[in-house]
Design a protein around this motif. Structure first.
Motif, short mmCIF file in Angstrom:
data_model
loop_
_atom_site.label_atom_id
_atom_site.label_comp_id
_atom_site.label_asym_id
_atom_site.label_seq_id
_atom_site.Cartn_x
_atom_site.Cartn_y
_atom_site.Cartn_z
N ILE A 235 0.84 -1.21 0.00
CA ILE A 235 0.00 0.00 0.00
C ILE A 235 0.87 1.26 0.00
O ILE A 235 0.66 2.17 -0.78
CB ILE A 235 -0.94 0.00 1.23
N PHE A 236 1.90 1.25 0.86
CA PHE A 236 2.67 2.49 1.05
C PHE A 236 3.88 2.62 0.12
O PHE A 236 4.39 3.72 -0.05
CB PHE A 236 3.10 2.62 2.52
N PHE A 237 4.36 1.50 -0.40
CA PHE A 237 5.53 1.59 -1.31
C PHE A 237 5.22 0.85 -2.61
O PHE A 237 5.85 -0.16 -2.94
CB PHE A 237 6.78 0.99 -0.62
N LYS A 238 4.25 1.39 -3.34
CA LYS A 238 3.79 0.71 -4.57
C LYS A 238 4.92 0.50 -5.58
O LYS A 238 4.94 -0.49 -6.30
CB LYS A 238 2.65 1.51 -5.20
N ALA A 239 5.83 1.45 -5.62
CA ALA A 239 6.90 1.38 -6.62
C ALA A 239 7.84 0.19 -6.38
O ALA A 239 8.57 -0.22 -7.29
CB ALA A 239 7.69 2.69 -6.60
N GLN A 240 7.81 -0.35 -5.17
CA GLN A 240 8.75 -1.44 -4.83
C GLN A 240 8.15 -2.84 -5.00
O GLN A 240 8.72 -3.82 -4.51
CB GLN A 240 9.22 -1.29 -3.37
N VAL A 241 7.01 -2.90 -5.69
CA VAL A 241 6.27 -4.18 -5.79
C VAL A 241 7.17 -5.32 -6.27
O VAL A 241 7.18 -6.41 -5.69
CB VAL A 241 5.06 -4.03 -6.72
N LEU A 242 7.95 -5.04 -7.32
CA LEU A 242 8.77 -6.09 -7.91
C LEU A 242 9.82 -6.60 -6.93
O LEU A 242 10.03 -7.81 -6.79
CB LEU A 242 9.43 -5.55 -9.18
N ILE A 243 10.45 -5.65 -6.26
CA ILE A 243 11.50 -6.02 -5.29
C ILE A 243 10.89 -6.86 -4.17
O ILE A 243 11.43 -7.90 -3.76
CB ILE A 243 12.18 -4.76 -4.71
#
Lengths: 309, 226
Positions: A235-243
């Motif tokens: 929810i809070f770090f959407k950009a890190q989904v892949l990691i």
């Protein structure tokens, strides 16, 4: 008496290393080298390195406060001998970190560590007694690894949730990922030590079914433990989904590898070289392609003997 | 029926079991007596398949391990596990879903406490309860009366007789001769790694007398007590 006690402790450590499958001298040198490099990096590169080392020293000292051990010592010697032994052994254990503090001229930490190690030695309070009130756990009765593991590591799990909260508050995704890794490592640690052979022997099952039963529940219950953290991170770090997805997947793979590793030598403890192989596969994951089938076959072989399959 | 044929077990040069042979029939209670270190526990571990051995153990009821309730002298309990969780675990391991676990707590154990905090006797009673709930056909009870209070000792004796009435096979060891003479149909003396001929009920008095003679008369003087 005191001299003989420490000779015995030394012999125990040497035997432990030998039983672990390593040469005691080589292992001692390797541990020393790791400690020197690690503590130097910690002190030189981080702001709170000294405080972390202080916590590390406490984690070495606390296990010596176990009630059964101390009751045994008290009952077998005079109180003066007992307190002497406790103070000496706490000092010996604190020496490596005291030297690091001395090198970095951390005088306050030196005094704090000396004070704490003495207080813990005279121990008017117990850090690790047996709680009579069982800590509730959200799992059903099996697998026992999670009921037992959660009760032993609930402070680490709480700590990881606090780290997650801080990560979200300060907007630091790396800290968030670290809190997730801490949870995964905690789950993996539940499978670090082989259980008593009776706890496998008692199963009315064959080796293959038993192993898959263990792995299925390990993945399921680990997912329950990491779910809240994973959801908040997504929810809070959407950009890190892949990691995040990569770390979670890798965590599950290592969880399964550690289970296979444990049963590959069951009921004996895992020898160090095998453990190092798994450690090395962290740096070189393709190695897992060879390790997984290898450990699987060995696990089946070991379990077949215990389960009479 | 369990047939033990020429069972041998050695630890290095120490030959602990040296050709144990016996036939154990269901509906009977068998006592094993022998000095400390004579190999009783090793024999039990071999029967349970925990130890490797030479010789043969045949069981006509399927795989012995899956029908066997094993009570060891010092039952092992994982830390941070309650008595109730232990019972549930032991039952689930045998795919049994027992009803009314709390009501079947015959020894009135504090099941919501961690098992590791139990006294020696309570631990033994918990482990015994677990193997009884497993609905086994064969029971190995290694020193079931040790460290247990008198009331529970009486109850354990009655449980053994009840199991016998239910046509189960019970093998037990005890250093308290009266508990064996009260419950056992036959007693085997394990000496130098071998079983004696089975000793029947009417021979128990003679057996106790000969054991006393050997232990007391021959050895007491060696102590030189003053």
């Amino acid at each position: 008496m005191i001299k003989y006690y420490f000779q015995l402790q030394f012999t125990r450590q040497v035997r432990k290393l030998r039983d672990f499958g390593v040469n005691p001298i080589f292992a001692s040198l390797a541990i020393l080298a790791l400690f020197v490099i690690g503590s130097n990096l910690l002190m030189a590169k981080t702001e709170f390195g000294g405080h972390i080392l202080l916590i590390v020293s406490m984690s070495w000292l606390f296990p010596l406060t176990v009630k059964r051990r101390n009751d045994f010592l008290k009952s077998s010697m005079s109180l003066i001998q007992y307190f002497r032994i406790r103070i000496i052994e706490n000092t010996i254990i604190s020496i490596p970190i005291l030297i690091v503090f001395l090198v970095f001229q951390e005088w306050i930490l030196i005094i704090t560590l000396l004070f704490l190690s003495t207080i813990i030695a005279i121990r008017v309070f117990s850090f690790s007694s047996n709680y009579t009130f069982p800590i509730p756990r959200p799992f059903s009765e099996f697998p026992f690894e999670f009921s037992v593991g959660l009760r032993k590591t609930y402070l680490v799990i709480l700590g990881s949730y606090i780290l997650l909260f801080i990560a979200i508050k300060v907007g630091n995704p790396n800290l968030g990922v670290f809190s997730l890794l801490l949870l995964l490592l905690t789950c993996i640690s539940f499978y670090g030590i082989p259980e008593n052979e009776i706890y496998v022997w008692v199963y009315k099952s064959n080796a293959k079914k038993f192993l898959f039963h263990k792995m299925k529940f390990a993945v399921f219950f680990s997912s329950l433990i990491i779910a809240p953290t994973s959801i908040f991170l997504l929810i809070f770090f959407k950009a890190q989904v892949l990691i995040l997805a990569c770390f979670i997947a890798l965590g599950y793979v290592f969880l399964l590898v550690v289970i296979l590793l444990k049963y590959s030598t069951f009921p004996r403890e895992v020898p160090l070289p095998k453990g190092l192989l798994v450690g090395f596969s962290l740096l070189f994951p393709p190695l897992l392609l060879a390790l997984i089938p290898y450990f699987y076959n060995q696990s089946i072989r070991s379990l077949k003997i215990i389960l009479h399959d | 029926m369990i047939k033990i044929l020429n069972l041998k077990k050695e630890f290095g040069e120490n030959q602990v079991l040296n050709g144990v042979t016996a036939t154990l029939v269901e509906g009977n209670v068998y006592g094993i007596v022998g000095e400390n270190g004579s190999g009783k526990t090793t024999l039990f571990r071999c029967l349970a398949g925990i130890e490797n051995y030479k010789g043969e153990i045949e069981y006509d009821g399927g795989m012995l391990k899956n029908e066997l309730g094993l009570l060891l002298t010092e039952p092992f309990f994982m830390t941070k596990i309650t008595g109730l969780e232990y019972l549930k675990f032991m039952c689930q391991a045998r795919s049994i879903d027992p009803d009314n676990l709390l009501e079947r707590n015959v020894f009135d154990l504090p099941l919501n406490r961690y098992a590791e905090t139990y006294s020696t006797g309570m631990k033994k009673k918990l482990a015994l309860t677990a193997i009884l709930l497993q609905e086994n056909s064969v029971f190995i009870l290694d020193e079931p009366f040790n460290g247990v209070d008198i009331q529970s000792n009486i109850l354990i004796s009655e449980i053994i007789l009840k199991l016998k009435a239910l046509n189960k096979t019970i093998i037990l060891s005890s250093h308290i001769f009266s508990t064996l003479s009260d419950t056992c149909d036959q007693i085997f003396l394990l000496k130098k790694g071998k079983f004696s001929n089975p000793i029947l009920k009417h021979e128990y008095v003679e057996l106790e007398k000969s054991m006393k003679e050997e232990t007391v008369l021959k050895r007491l003087d060696k102590l030189g007590l003053k």
